[in-house]
Design an enzyme around this catalytic site. Structure first.
Site, short mmCIF file in Angstrom:
data_model
loop_
_atom_site.label_atom_id
_atom_site.label_comp_id
_atom_site.label_asym_id
_atom_site.label_seq_id
_atom_site.Cartn_x
_atom_site.Cartn_y
_atom_site.Cartn_z
N LYS A 3 0.84 -1.19 0.00
CA LYS A 3 0.00 0.00 0.00
C LYS A 3 0.88 1.24 0.00
O LYS A 3 2.01 1.12 0.46
CB LYS A 3 -0.96 0.02 1.18
N TYR A 56 -4.80 3.62 5.75
CA TYR A 56 -5.38 2.71 6.75
C TYR A 56 -6.69 3.29 7.31
O TYR A 56 -7.62 2.55 7.63
CB TYR A 56 -4.42 2.48 7.92
P1 NAD Z 1 12.44 1.25 2.36
O1 NAD Z 1 13.01 2.58 2.00
O2 NAD Z 1 12.90 0.62 3.62
O3 NAD Z 1 12.68 0.21 1.19
C1 NAD Z 1 12.49 0.55 -0.17
C2 NAD Z 1 13.30 -0.37 -1.03
O4 NAD Z 1 13.18 0.07 -2.38
C3 NAD Z 1 14.82 -0.34 -0.70
O5 NAD Z 1 15.34 -1.65 -0.78
C4 NAD Z 1 15.41 0.52 -1.80
O6 NAD Z 1 16.74 0.17 -2.11
C5 NAD Z 1 14.48 0.18 -2.97
N1 NAD Z 1 14.46 1.22 -4.02
C6 NAD Z 1 14.56 0.97 -5.33
N2 NAD Z 1 14.54 2.11 -6.02
C7 NAD Z 1 14.47 3.11 -5.14
C8 NAD Z 1 14.45 4.53 -5.25
N3 NAD Z 1 14.47 5.14 -6.44
N4 NAD Z 1 14.39 5.25 -4.12
C9 NAD Z 1 14.32 4.65 -2.89
N5 NAD Z 1 14.34 3.30 -2.72
C10 NAD Z 1 14.42 2.54 -3.84
O7 NAD Z 1 10.85 1.44 2.36
P2 NAD Z 1 9.81 0.47 3.05
O8 NAD Z 1 9.44 1.02 4.36
O9 NAD Z 1 10.29 -0.92 2.96
O10 NAD Z 1 8.52 0.69 2.10
C11 NAD Z 1 8.35 0.01 0.88
C12 NAD Z 1 6.85 -0.12 0.57
O11 NAD Z 1 6.24 -0.87 1.59
C13 NAD Z 1 6.11 1.21 0.51
O12 NAD Z 1 5.15 1.17 -0.51
C14 NAD Z 1 5.42 1.31 1.85
O13 NAD Z 1 4.22 2.05 1.83
C15 NAD Z 1 5.14 -0.15 2.14
N6 NAD Z 1 5.07 -0.46 3.59
C16 NAD Z 1 4.01 -1.15 4.05
C17 NAD Z 1 3.89 -1.45 5.39
C18 NAD Z 1 2.74 -2.27 5.88
O14 NAD Z 1 2.59 -2.40 7.08
N7 NAD Z 1 1.94 -2.85 5.02
C19 NAD Z 1 4.88 -1.01 6.26
C20 NAD Z 1 5.98 -0.32 5.77
C21 NAD Z 1 6.06 -0.03 4.42
#
Ligand code: NAD
Length: 364
Positions: free
Chosen positions: A132, A217
């Site tokens: 999401k 949410y």
């Molecule tokens: P994060 O920054 O920790 O991870 C993002 C990943 O994408 C990294 O591995 C990064 O290297 C990669 N990436 C590739 N291209 C990129 C770019 N151009 N810029 C930045 N990163 C890039 O983020 P996250 O917290 O893991 O979030 C990722 C997704 O998961 C989002 O859509 C977020 O909304 C979702 N999320 C959902 C929940 C949930 O509870 N359902 C919780 C946290 C995050």
């Protein structure tokens, strides 16, 4: 190998078992030797959490990953016992189509990348779970759904709470009529965001701010609390730090009107912590959950006292086993399909439209 039957048996003592067992028909075939083999796309912090949770899964199995950082491959292989042949980067991602050992991908990339990586996965013939918010526009969400339909693959959102026991109980209480007619809903979700350089504060990667990230949410929660789709929206935005939040929203309050006359009053922020609640008031009862949306443990109470439901597993363990059951065994979708993500995106667009129009009522 573990089967769906084992999965359900294992949950036999839990509060989750009753709603699941009553909703899931016995499959015509129970492929006892099959697990859903999943590759995570984008090996960031959320993917790491999903990977940890999947260690306890029965029906879903982590088998690979997609990353732009080569150093992560060895680390993930060692940590999760994965094979190099199941790793891809963002360029050769389409080669997934030649890999019969991966059934599904789970897109955990920044929001603005979901559209591209879901569509490419569909074209490679893989089922898709997408984090999401589904996308950054309604148009993108529609294209993602169309691509998955065309490729005849399933598309689910990472709406993990739909497999979480308190959330399922709330839905059951509403559906059974025990709450009576739903009159009002309050949903809040937010946190104080740190690092000012992160992608969540860049419009081109995040699409928006708190609303896209955690406000979703509140929208989804108000929809499952009422069982209805909103017909109008009003919304207001406020900013205490116009430098940090130059590109995206910091705090938004919004109201949703439902066909039955129920109203949801909602708020989301990137400016403070301890802001997480889902309060549903019906003519005959109420459910008050806080925390309601984070990793938990989720807590809730009704007029009968504390809900005291199972909090023994990570949400993502329930989610991934539940979705594997849907994909492998054709069990009913738990309101987390692409179409559900699209409905939330329509509300998000209406909220931004109302704000741009000075808080005017926007019909959906
Ligand atoms: P994060 O920054 O920790 O991870 C993002 C990943 O994408 C990294 O591995 C990064 O290297 C990669 N990436 C590739 N291209 C990129 C770019 N151009 N810029 C930045 N990163 C890039 O983020 P996250 O917290 O893991 O979030 C990722 C997704 O998961 C989002 O859509 C977020 O909304 C979702 N999320 C959902 C929940 C949930 O509870 N359902 C919780 C946290 C995050």
């Amino acid at each position: 190998m573990n089967s769906r039957r084992d999965f359900l048996r294992q949950m036999g003592g839990s509060a989750l078992a009753a709603p699941l067992l009553s909703q899931l028909p016995t499959s015509a075939h129970t492929p006892a030797d099959r697990q859903l083999r999943v590759a995570l796309v984008g090996l960031g912090s959320y993917a790491a959490r999903v990977a940890r949770a999947m260690k306890d899964c029965k029906l879903a199995k982590l088998v690979g990953g997609v990353t732009g950082t080569p150093e992560k491959v060895e680390k993930w292989m060692a940590e999760h016992g994965l094979e190099k042949a199941n790793f891809y980067n963002y360029q050769n991602y389409d080669d997934l189509k030649n890999n019969p050992n991966i059934d599904a991908v789970y897109v955990c990339l920044p929001n603005a990348m979901h559209h591209e990586f879901v569509i490419r996965a569909a074209k490679a013939g893989k089922h898709v779970i997408c984090e999401k918010p589904m996308s950054v526009t309604v148009k993108e969400a529609e294209e993602m759904i169309a691509a998955c339909k065309k490729a005849n693959v399933k598309l689910y959102l990472g709406y993990r709470l739909h497999f979480e026991p308190h959330t399922r109980e709330l839905i059951r209480l509403r559906q059974s009529g025990e709450l009576g007619k739903i009159m009002h809903v309050n949903t809040y979700d937010g946190f104080r965001i740190g690092d000012p350089t992160q992608w969540r504060l860049r419009k081109n990667l995040a699409g928006g701010g708190a609303l896209m990230d955690v406000g979703v949410y509140c929208i989804n929660g108000a929809r499952y609390a009422t069982g209805e789709e909103p017909v109008w929206i009003t919304a207001q935005e406020s900013k205490t730090d116009p430098v940090k939040f130059k590109e995206v929203d910091e705090t938004i309050t919004f109201q949703m009107g439902f066909p039955s006359g129920a109203i949801a009053s909602c708020a989301t922020t990137y400016n403070f912590n301890n802001f997480e609640r889902l309060y549903v008031i019906g003519e005959k009862g109420f459910v008050d959950m806080s925390p309601a949306f984070g990793y938990g443990p989720i807590k809730g109470r009704t007029r009968n006292g504390d809900m005291n439901l199972d909090t023994s597993k990570m949400h993502q363990t329930w989610q991934m086993d539940g979705l594997a059951d849907c994909i492998l065994n054709g069990t009913p979708d738990p309101n987390m399909t692409g179409e559900e993500g699209l409905k939330d995106m329509k509300v998000i667009e209406a909220i931004y439209k109302s704000i741009a129009a000075g808080g005017k009522k926007v019909l959906i």
